[in-house]
Enzyme design. Structure first.
Site, PDB file in Angstrom:
ATOM      1  N   ASN A   9       0.868  -1.177   0.000  1.00  0.00           N
ATOM      2  CA  ASN A   9       0.000   0.000   0.000  1.00  0.00           C
ATOM      3  C   ASN A   9       0.909   1.233   0.000  1.00  0.00           C
ATOM      4  OD1 ASN A   9      -1.810   2.036   0.472  1.00  0.00           O
ATOM      5  ND2 ASN A   9      -2.392   1.351   2.535  1.00  0.00           N
ATOM      6  N   LYS A  11       0.116   4.281  -0.243  1.00  0.00           N
ATOM      7  CA  LYS A  11      -0.508   5.462   0.379  1.00  0.00           C
ATOM      8  C   LYS A  11      -0.268   6.699  -0.492  1.00  0.00           C
ATOM      9  CE  LYS A  11      -0.030   3.089   4.754  1.00  0.00           C
ATOM     10  NZ  LYS A  11       0.127   3.117   6.195  1.00  0.00           N
ATOM     11  N   HIS A  93      -9.314   1.104   5.278  1.00  0.00           N
ATOM     12  CA  HIS A  93      -8.008   1.319   5.911  1.00  0.00           C
ATOM     13  C   HIS A  93      -8.168   2.273   7.101  1.00  0.00           C
ATOM     14  CE1 HIS A  93      -3.855   2.397   6.601  1.00  0.00           C
ATOM     15  NE2 HIS A  93      -3.537   1.308   5.939  1.00  0.00           N
ATOM     16  N   GLU A  95      -6.504   4.656   8.044  1.00  0.00           N
ATOM     17  CA  GLU A  95      -6.297   6.077   7.716  1.00  0.00           C
ATOM     18  C   GLU A  95      -7.540   6.668   7.058  1.00  0.00           C
ATOM     19  OE1 GLU A  95      -2.640   5.345   5.630  1.00  0.00           O
ATOM     20  OE2 GLU A  95      -1.736   4.756   7.539  1.00  0.00           O
ATOM     21  N   GLU A 165      -4.937  -4.852  10.725  1.00  0.00           N
ATOM     22  CA  GLU A 165      -3.898  -3.845  10.880  1.00  0.00           C
ATOM     23  C   GLU A 165      -4.111  -3.101  12.204  1.00  0.00           C
ATOM     24  OE1 GLU A 165      -2.105  -2.697   6.798  1.00  0.00           O
ATOM     25  OE2 GLU A 165      -3.789  -1.384   7.188  1.00  0.00           O
ATOM     26  N   GLY A 171       3.074   2.243  10.732  1.00  0.00           N
ATOM     27  CA  GLY A 171       4.026   3.332  10.535  1.00  0.00           C
ATOM     28  C   GLY A 171       4.767   3.720  11.805  1.00  0.00           C
ATOM     29  N   SER A 211       3.985  -2.239  10.181  1.00  0.00           N
ATOM     30  CA  SER A 211       5.445  -2.293  10.351  1.00  0.00           C
ATOM     31  C   SER A 211       6.060  -3.645   9.996  1.00  0.00           C
ATOM     32  CB  SER A 211       5.843  -1.887  11.774  1.00  0.00           C
ATOM     33  OG  SER A 211       5.460  -0.547  12.019  1.00  0.00           O
TER      34      SER A 211
HETATM   35  P1  13P Z   1       3.410   0.284   7.614  1.00  0.00           P
HETATM   36  O1  13P Z   1       3.903  -1.006   7.003  1.00  0.00           O
HETATM   37  O2  13P Z   1       4.146   1.499   7.117  1.00  0.00           O
HETATM   38  O3  13P Z   1       3.344   0.207   9.098  1.00  0.00           O
HETATM   39  O4  13P Z   1       1.891   0.478   7.106  1.00  0.00           O
HETATM   40  C1  13P Z   1       1.004  -0.562   7.197  1.00  0.00           C
HETATM   41  C2  13P Z   1      -0.225  -0.199   6.447  1.00  0.00           C
HETATM   42  O5  13P Z   1      -0.945   0.700   6.852  1.00  0.00           O
HETATM   43  C3  13P Z   1      -0.529  -0.921   5.206  1.00  0.00           C
HETATM   44  O6  13P Z   1      -1.808  -0.625   4.764  1.00  0.00           O
END
Ligand code: 13P
Length: 249
Positions: A9, A11, A93, A95, A165, A171, A211
């Site tokens: 992803n 983003k 997601h 976010e 997640e 992140g 992560s």
């Molecule tokens: P990270 O791997 O940067 O922690 O992000 C995970 C994520 O949100 C994938 O959709």
């Protein structure tokens, strides 16, 4: 056998040149039996799709709108995605939930509409740090699923991939341990089994996200209910992403 999947992803990262460069790098990697997916910015989906025309890497969307078309400024529809050959999208997601106020009600609309339109979805869910600290993580996840995908009839499940997640691991560099991931994935599979039976629950791929890095991927993917990963930061570096893909082989 459940599908093994590693999805990147991206983003809101990578401009056009960076998108092309990263895809050219990824094309050099040896593809394994794992299903590999990347989700670039919607602005560059068509470019990515063209560049990966002869590649097994699937280009997927980060989001989709829940209506077919109309006055929804800034949004992208299922038909638009399908029109350029995209047939899978992330939905829910954390976010999108946190910054764009997507609640369970809207997410259920999105899931239904996307699958009815012939798309596959990767449905994301996961608890926040406060939920885990107060030992409510199972309740929170259960309610996220009961309010959305567990409301669907069983026919929908052949088009659903799940991605657990935990928000506290996204992140942050802090990963759920392989045991924490397995424990939650098993719990989720049991929730699906209770609603639809083992035949459905055994077939659903459940990815872990938060992560994931080359250094922890093998251990996480070794767990029996972890069918792959949804990768953020590490998917922006071709060599790291490749190592993570290979860790799931
Ligand atoms: P990270 O791997 O940067 O922690 O992000 C995970 C994520 O949100 C994938 O959709």
């Amino acid at each position: 056998m459940r599908k093994k999947i590693v999805a990147g992803n991206w983003k809101m990262n990578n401009d056009l040149d960076q998108t092309i460069l990263l895809i050219e790098e990824l094309k050099k990697n040896q593809i394994t039996k794992v299903n590999v997916m990347i989700a670039p910015s919607s602005l560059f989906l068509k470019t990515a799709k063209d560049l990966l025309e002869d590649s097994p890497i699937e280009v997927i969307s980060q989001n989709v709108h829940q209506k077919s078309n109309g006055a929804y400024t800034g949004e992208v529809s299922c038909d638009m995605l399908k029109n350029i050959g995209i047939s899978t999208t992330l939905i829910g997601h954390s976010e999108r939930r946190a910054h764009f106020n997507e609640n369970d009600f809207v997410l259920l609309e999105k899931v239904k509409f996307a699958i009815d339109s012939g798309m596959n979805i990767i449905f994301c869910f996961g608890e926040q740090l406060k939920d885990r600290k107060s030992n409510k993580h199972f309740d929170v996840v259960k309610s996220q699923l009961e309010n959305t995908v567990l409301k669907l009839n069983s026919d929908f499940w052949k088009n659903i991939i799940l991605a657990y997640e935990p928000v506290w691991a996204i992140g942050t560099g802090e990963t759920a341990s392989a045991e924490q991931a397995q424990e939650m994935h098993e719990f989720v599979r049991n929730c699906i089994s209770k609603s639809y039976g083992d035949i459905v629950s055994d077939k659903v791929s459940i990815l872990y996200g938060g992560s994931v890095k080359p250094s922890n991927a093998i251990e996480i993917f070794s767990k029996k209910d972890v069918d792959g990963g949804l990768i953020g930061g590490a998917s922006l570096v071709a060599s790291d992403f490749d190592e993570i893909v290979k860790a799931n082989s």
